[in-house]
Scaffold this motif. Structure first.
Motif, PDB file in Angstrom:
ATOM      1  N   THR A  67       0.842  -1.189   0.000  1.00  0.00           N
ATOM      2  CA  THR A  67       0.000   0.000   0.000  1.00  0.00           C
ATOM      3  C   THR A  67       0.879   1.242   0.000  1.00  0.00           C
ATOM      4  O   THR A  67       1.759   1.376   0.856  1.00  0.00           O
ATOM      5  N   LEU A  68       0.636   2.107  -0.961  1.00  0.00           N
ATOM      6  CA  LEU A  68       1.403   3.343  -1.088  1.00  0.00           C
ATOM      7  C   LEU A  68       0.552   4.515  -0.617  1.00  0.00           C
ATOM      8  O   LEU A  68      -0.612   4.645  -0.995  1.00  0.00           O
ATOM      9  N   SER A  69       1.143   5.348   0.211  1.00  0.00           N
ATOM     10  CA  SER A  69       0.432   6.516   0.712  1.00  0.00           C
ATOM     11  C   SER A  69       1.417   7.664   0.868  1.00  0.00           C
ATOM     12  O   SER A  69       2.632   7.475   0.768  1.00  0.00           O
ATOM     13  N   ARG A  70       0.890   8.854   1.100  1.00  0.00           N
ATOM     14  CA  ARG A  70       1.775  10.003   1.309  1.00  0.00           C
ATOM     15  C   ARG A  70       1.141  10.963   2.292  1.00  0.00           C
ATOM     16  O   ARG A  70      -0.091  11.063   2.391  1.00  0.00           O
ATOM     17  N   ASP A  71       2.001  11.658   3.013  1.00  0.00           N
ATOM     18  CA  ASP A  71       1.596  12.702   3.938  1.00  0.00           C
ATOM     19  C   ASP A  71       2.291  13.976   3.477  1.00  0.00           C
ATOM     20  O   ASP A  71       3.480  14.172   3.757  1.00  0.00           O
ATOM     21  N   ASN A  72       1.575  14.805   2.775  1.00  0.00           N
ATOM     22  CA  ASN A  72       2.195  16.001   2.212  1.00  0.00           C
ATOM     23  C   ASN A  72       2.578  17.028   3.276  1.00  0.00           C
ATOM     24  O   ASN A  72       3.465  17.852   3.055  1.00  0.00           O
ATOM     25  N   ASP A  73       1.934  16.962   4.433  1.00  0.00           N
ATOM     26  CA  ASP A  73       2.341  17.859   5.521  1.00  0.00           C
ATOM     27  C   ASP A  73       3.733  17.511   6.022  1.00  0.00           C
ATOM     28  O   ASP A  73       4.471  18.371   6.506  1.00  0.00           O
ATOM     29  N   LYS A  74       4.073  16.219   5.926  1.00  0.00           N
ATOM     30  CA  LYS A  74       5.389  15.750   6.363  1.00  0.00           C
ATOM     31  C   LYS A  74       6.334  15.526   5.183  1.00  0.00           C
ATOM     32  O   LYS A  74       7.459  15.072   5.377  1.00  0.00           O
ATOM     33  N   ASN A  75       5.866  15.817   3.980  1.00  0.00           N
ATOM     34  CA  ASN A  75       6.688  15.608   2.777  1.00  0.00           C
ATOM     35  C   ASN A  75       7.244  14.188   2.719  1.00  0.00           C
ATOM     36  O   ASN A  75       8.420  13.980   2.387  1.00  0.00           O
ATOM     37  N   THR A  76       6.426  13.220   3.031  1.00  0.00           N
ATOM     38  CA  THR A  76       6.883  11.838   3.130  1.00  0.00           C
ATOM     39  C   THR A  76       5.904  10.903   2.419  1.00  0.00           C
ATOM     40  O   THR A  76       4.689  11.074   2.512  1.00  0.00           O
ATOM     41  N   VAL A  77       6.485   9.943   1.730  1.00  0.00           N
ATOM     42  CA  VAL A  77       5.717   8.889   1.069  1.00  0.00           C
ATOM     43  C   VAL A  77       6.026   7.578   1.772  1.00  0.00           C
ATOM     44  O   VAL A  77       7.180   7.330   2.141  1.00  0.00           O
ATOM     45  N   TYR A  78       5.008   6.748   1.940  1.00  0.00           N
ATOM     46  CA  TYR A  78       5.164   5.489   2.659  1.00  0.00           C
ATOM     47  C   TYR A  78       4.768   4.320   1.760  1.00  0.00           C
ATOM     48  O   TYR A  78       3.756   4.369   1.068  1.00  0.00           O
ATOM     49  N   LEU A  79       5.567   3.270   1.820  1.00  0.00           N
ATOM     50  CA  LEU A  79       5.226   2.031   1.119  1.00  0.00           C
ATOM     51  C   LEU A  79       5.110   0.940   2.166  1.00  0.00           C
ATOM     52  O   LEU A  79       6.119   0.455   2.698  1.00  0.00           O
ATOM     53  N   ARG A  80       3.887   0.569   2.467  1.00  0.00           N
ATOM     54  CA  ARG A  80       3.636  -0.500   3.420  1.00  0.00           C
ATOM     55  C   ARG A  80       3.643  -1.825   2.660  1.00  0.00           C
ATOM     56  O   ARG A  80       2.890  -2.007   1.712  1.00  0.00           O
ATOM     57  N   MET A  81       4.490  -2.748   3.096  1.00  0.00           N
ATOM     58  CA  MET A  81       4.642  -4.020   2.407  1.00  0.00           C
ATOM     59  C   MET A  81       4.275  -5.152   3.353  1.00  0.00           C
ATOM     60  O   MET A  81       4.947  -5.351   4.381  1.00  0.00           O
TER      61      MET A  81
END
Length: 122
Positions: A67-81
């Motif tokens: 699952t790919l997600s992002r938090d633009n407030d933290k300028n971070t993208v997450y890839l949950r595997m």
């Protein structure tokens, strides 16, 4: 300019989970993607997400597990595997594209991180 720094890789047993993070600085809010490269192989598209985070696309081999997600407030993208398999073993790279959304082609991405190793043992 834009800088990308990945983190979160490591060694995990098959069936386990990891979450990779990609912290961006400089220009942000670009569409982002994740690629991976196994030893001796070309870059393989994993997933991509729009600049707003509203839509994500995945390669077939990871659908339902990643699952790919992002938090633009933290300028971070997450890839949950989740449900990791030995064939997921590779160096994982995040990348940003200034011109394309959802592209699976490495050449469409302008900025790349240094990569983080994911090793899945059987």
């Amino acid at each position: 300019q834009m800088q990308l720094v990945e983190s979160g890789g490591g060694l995990v047993q098959a069936g386990g989970s990891l979450t990779l993070s990609c912290a961006a600085s400089g220009r942000t809010f670009y569409p982002m993607g994740w690629f991976r490269q196994a030893p001796g192989k070309d870059y393989e598209f994993v997933a991509a997400i729009t600049s707003s985070g509203g839509n994500a696309a995945y390669t077939d081999s990871v659908k339902g597990r990643f699952t790919l997600s992002r938090d633009n407030d933290k300028n971070t993208v997450y890839l949950r595997m989740n449900s990791l398999k030995p064939e997921d073993t590779a160096v994982y790279y995040c990348a940003a594209s200034s011109g394309y959304t959802g592209s699976s082609y490495p050449s469409d991405y302008d900025y790349w991180g240094q990569g983080t190793q994911v090793t899945v043992s059987s």
